[in-house]
Scaffold this motif. Sequence first.
Motif, PDB file in Angstrom:
ATOM      1  N   TYR A 182       0.843  -1.185   0.000  1.00 17.18           N
ATOM      2  CA  TYR A 182       0.000   0.000   0.000  1.00 17.18           C
ATOM      3  C   TYR A 182       0.887   1.246   0.000  1.00 17.18           C
ATOM      4  O   TYR A 182       1.931   1.273   0.670  1.00 17.18           O
ATOM      5  CB  TYR A 182      -0.893   0.028   1.240  1.00 17.18           C
ATOM      6  N   GLY A 183       0.477   2.280  -0.729  1.00 11.29           N
ATOM      7  CA  GLY A 183       1.262   3.504  -0.777  1.00 11.29           C
ATOM      8  C   GLY A 183       0.383   4.716  -0.996  1.00 11.29           C
ATOM      9  O   GLY A 183      -0.737   4.600  -1.512  1.00 11.29           O
ATOM     10  N   THR A 184       0.869   5.879  -0.621  1.00 13.57           N
ATOM     11  CA  THR A 184       0.085   7.099  -0.808  1.00 13.57           C
ATOM     12  C   THR A 184       0.188   7.579  -2.244  1.00 13.57           C
ATOM     13  O   THR A 184       1.220   7.424  -2.900  1.00 13.57           O
ATOM     14  CB  THR A 184       0.567   8.211   0.136  1.00 13.57           C
ATOM     15  N   ALA A 185      -0.896   8.177  -2.731  1.00 10.47           N
ATOM     16  CA  ALA A 185      -0.894   8.753  -4.073  1.00 10.47           C
ATOM     17  C   ALA A 185       0.035   9.966  -4.088  1.00 10.47           C
ATOM     18  O   ALA A 185       0.188  10.664  -3.085  1.00 10.47           O
ATOM     19  CB  ALA A 185      -2.312   9.176  -4.464  1.00 10.47           C
ATOM     20  N   PRO A 186       0.707  10.212  -5.216  1.00 12.94           N
ATOM     21  CA  PRO A 186       1.633  11.345  -5.304  1.00 12.94           C
ATOM     22  C   PRO A 186       0.987  12.655  -4.869  1.00 12.94           C
ATOM     23  O   PRO A 186      -0.136  12.971  -5.254  1.00 12.94           O
ATOM     24  CB  PRO A 186       2.008  11.369  -6.790  1.00 12.94           C
ATOM     25  N   GLY A 187       1.709  13.383  -4.037  1.00 15.51           N
ATOM     26  CA  GLY A 187       1.244  14.695  -3.601  1.00 15.51           C
ATOM     27  C   GLY A 187       0.282  14.702  -2.442  1.00 15.51           C
ATOM     28  O   GLY A 187      -0.184  15.765  -2.030  1.00 15.51           O
ATOM     29  N   THR A 188      -0.038  13.517  -1.875  1.00 16.16           N
ATOM     30  CA  THR A 188      -1.024  13.487  -0.778  1.00 16.16           C
ATOM     31  C   THR A 188      -0.438  13.018   0.551  1.00 16.16           C
ATOM     32  O   THR A 188      -1.130  13.088   1.571  1.00 16.16           O
ATOM     33  CB  THR A 188      -2.208  12.576  -1.139  1.00 16.16           C
ATOM     34  N   ALA A 189       0.800  12.560   0.545  1.00 15.67           N
ATOM     35  CA  ALA A 189       1.364  11.948   1.751  1.00 15.67           C
ATOM     36  C   ALA A 189       1.421  12.909   2.929  1.00 15.67           C
ATOM     37  O   ALA A 189       1.227  12.498   4.085  1.00 15.67           O
ATOM     38  CB  ALA A 189       2.756  11.398   1.457  1.00 15.67           C
ATOM     39  N   GLN A 190       1.706  14.177   2.678  1.00 16.94           N
ATOM     40  CA  GLN A 190       1.862  15.130   3.774  1.00 16.94           C
ATOM     41  C   GLN A 190       0.577  15.889   4.104  1.00 16.94           C
ATOM     42  O   GLN A 190       0.587  16.774   4.958  1.00 16.94           O
ATOM     43  CB  GLN A 190       2.971  16.133   3.409  1.00 16.94           C
TER      44      GLN A 190
END
Length: 289
Positions: A182-190
């Motif tokens: 599982y990973g965060t979509a680009p630009g949404t992690a923070q």
Amino acid sequence: MATIDRKATTLALAHALSAAERGLAVIPLSRTKLPTLRSPHRDDPDPTAPTCHGECGRFGHGVYDASTDPRRIRELFAAAPWATGYGIACGLRPHHLIGVDLDTKSGTDSSAALRELALRHLFTIPETVVVLTPSGGRHLWLSGPPDVVVPNSAGRLAPGIDIRGAGGYLVGPGSRTERGVYGTAPGTAQLTPAPCPPALLRLLLPPPRVAGRPALPPSADRHGQGLVQFVLAAHEGQRNTRLFWAACRAYENGIGPELAPALVDAAVRTGLTEREARSTVASAARMTA
């Protein structure tokens, strides 16, 4: 005993500790996305005893073990060295997290269904944390009001859209499962979880009871039988979710007390223990009260 992947466990612990720093309570998960620690009460002789949610002080109570305390989190992972992921408890302070799970396994376009709901009910999904699942699905993280309890549901909002609310959890980004990472979509992690739009929140809550409504509507028998059959059709991995959904619908329609024994019996026939089934029905009753 599960095979121990120490690197995966170390990474999962690191991700879990990072999530805890953001105020997200976590628990260790296995590759099957289930809590790693078995209930310490699984062999208790009395199935009617009150359900323990961690009051005994031991680990093994699923999402009720979730914590933001680094020391406790390390203890949880030390007790489960085969963990390869972590779950994030929903409904807890400070974010009161609500997870919108857009599934791809149902054969429906859940993203399109959500867009259609947004157009019909005049809301937009704000910019928020988005977690990508190995199967191609997405988890949208939203924040709910502190005084509102959002129940878990599967397909109630629309086919392929599941909701993770109070008593549920989301697989955290960085978790490794049988199907991938599982990973965060680009630009949404923070980002922080954005407030749930009021119009969407209303859809997530059980419909209000109508004053003076009869305890048993005319369609109670037919509707109740349909709910029982819905529980009986559950496969492994669906049993608890289907039972909770059916019990919520029963209580919303005023037939919960009458139908509860039949729902428990149906769940036991699918493989749940009587204690698990009674606990799930009781949770549904509290959620819809």
